[in-house]
Design an enzyme around this catalytic site. Structure first.
Site, mmCIF file in Angstrom:
data_model
loop_
_atom_site.group_PDB
_atom_site.id
_atom_site.type_symbol
_atom_site.label_atom_id
_atom_site.label_comp_id
_atom_site.label_asym_id
_atom_site.label_seq_id
_atom_site.Cartn_x
_atom_site.Cartn_y
_atom_site.Cartn_z
ATOM 1 N N HIS A 1 0.820 -1.222 0.000
ATOM 2 C CA HIS A 1 0.000 0.000 0.000
ATOM 3 C C HIS A 1 0.855 1.274 0.000
ATOM 4 O O HIS A 1 0.309 2.376 -0.134
ATOM 5 C CB HIS A 1 -0.931 0.028 1.214
ATOM 6 C CG HIS A 1 -1.988 -1.028 1.200
ATOM 7 N ND1 HIS A 1 -2.849 -1.211 0.143
ATOM 8 C CD2 HIS A 1 -2.321 -1.975 2.129
ATOM 9 C CE1 HIS A 1 -3.671 -2.226 0.408
ATOM 10 N NE2 HIS A 1 -3.362 -2.697 1.602
ATOM 11 N N ASP B 1 -2.921 -10.485 -2.957
ATOM 12 C CA ASP B 1 -3.432 -10.105 -1.645
ATOM 13 C C ASP B 1 -4.943 -9.862 -1.698
ATOM 14 O O ASP B 1 -5.498 -9.534 -2.758
ATOM 15 C CB ASP B 1 -2.723 -8.836 -1.171
ATOM 16 C CG ASP B 1 -2.939 -8.561 0.309
ATOM 17 O OD1 ASP B 1 -2.143 -9.063 1.111
ATOM 18 O OD2 ASP B 1 -3.901 -7.858 0.641
ATOM 19 N N HIS C 1 -6.393 -7.366 -0.465
ATOM 20 C CA HIS C 1 -6.546 -5.941 -0.769
ATOM 21 C C HIS C 1 -5.792 -5.580 -2.047
ATOM 22 O O HIS C 1 -4.763 -6.170 -2.360
ATOM 23 C CB HIS C 1 -5.992 -5.076 0.373
ATOM 24 C CG HIS C 1 -6.611 -5.363 1.700
ATOM 25 N ND1 HIS C 1 -5.951 -6.078 2.682
ATOM 26 C CD2 HIS C 1 -7.816 -5.028 2.200
ATOM 27 C CE1 HIS C 1 -6.740 -6.165 3.749
ATOM 28 N NE2 HIS C 1 -7.869 -5.535 3.478
#
Length: 224
Positions: A121, A158, A160
């Site tokens: 991220h 993942d 996310h």
């Protein structure tokens, strides 16, 4: 097979936070119980040069991250640091690069880097979602810079979407970023129409999936 293990990672810790040392230790214990962990070598992290870091993250963000770590501050409500975090984040980036290098040189056919703090991220100029330095992006940049690699692919499985990795390579045509992820879900990016721009147009591919399909995908990968 080779592994990277983030020695001392437990010093990156905040009471009650979901990004905690147990995330790595549970994986290591599972590998030990399966008889895999002890059988294969553990790599030492590489020391990455400043130009690798500044190719992936802005100098302003790197300065902010270092100062935030010194005072155990937060980058946002979810993303914490400790005085040990700066060194540990660099260790994880170096570990990811060490593993990628080992495989690139043909010394191993596969590997697993237990990088912590996590990274996907972390954007060019912003850390978020528990992530500080983008480990996989830094590993890719290390190969590109040191081995004159012209094309790489990062396949992100993942739950996310890896908005940070996408952001970093959004306008580049040397790294193909592919992501499967649950949608709608954090961080709200990763739509089908997000394919990159400029030189990077067509070098990003997103496959947002509803929760039930994510579980099916994970079960198939586990059987493989």
């Amino acid at each position: 097979m080779v592994f990277f293990y983030p020695v001392g990672h437990e010093a990156h810790f905040e009471e009650g936070h979901p990004e905690r040392p147990e995330r790595v230790e549970t994986i290591r214990l599972a590998l030990q119980n399966a008889g895999i962990w002890e059988a294969y070598p553990k790599l030492a992290p590489l020391e990455l040069s400043e130009d690798i870091y500044t190719a992936i993250h802005s100098p302003a963000y790197l300065n902010l991250l270092e100062l935030t770590c010194k005072r155990s501050g937060h980058l946002d409500m979810d993303t914490y640091t400790t005085p040990a975090t700066w060194e540990l984040a660099h260790q994880s980036a170096g570990g990811a690069a060490a593993l990628a290098t080992c495989i690139w040189e043909g010394k191993a056919t596969r590997g697993f880097a237990l990088t912590r703090p996590p990274g996907h991220h972390a954007m060019h100029g912003q850390g978020m979602g528990f992530c500080l330095l983008n480990n996989v992006a830094l590993a890719a940049e290390y190969l590109i810079k040191n081995y004159h690699v012209e094309r790489l692919a990062i396949v992100d499985l993942d739950l996310h979407h890896g908005n940070g990795t996408q952001d970093i390579f959004w306008s580049r045509n040397d790294v193909f970023y592919i992501s499967t992820h649950q949608a709608p879900f954090y961080p709200g990016t990763g739509h089908l129409e997000e394919i990159g721009e400029g030189d990077g147009a067509g070098w990003t591919a997103n496959f947002p999936l509803p929760a039930v399909q994510v579980m099916v995908l994970i079960s198939h990968l586990w059987m493989i």
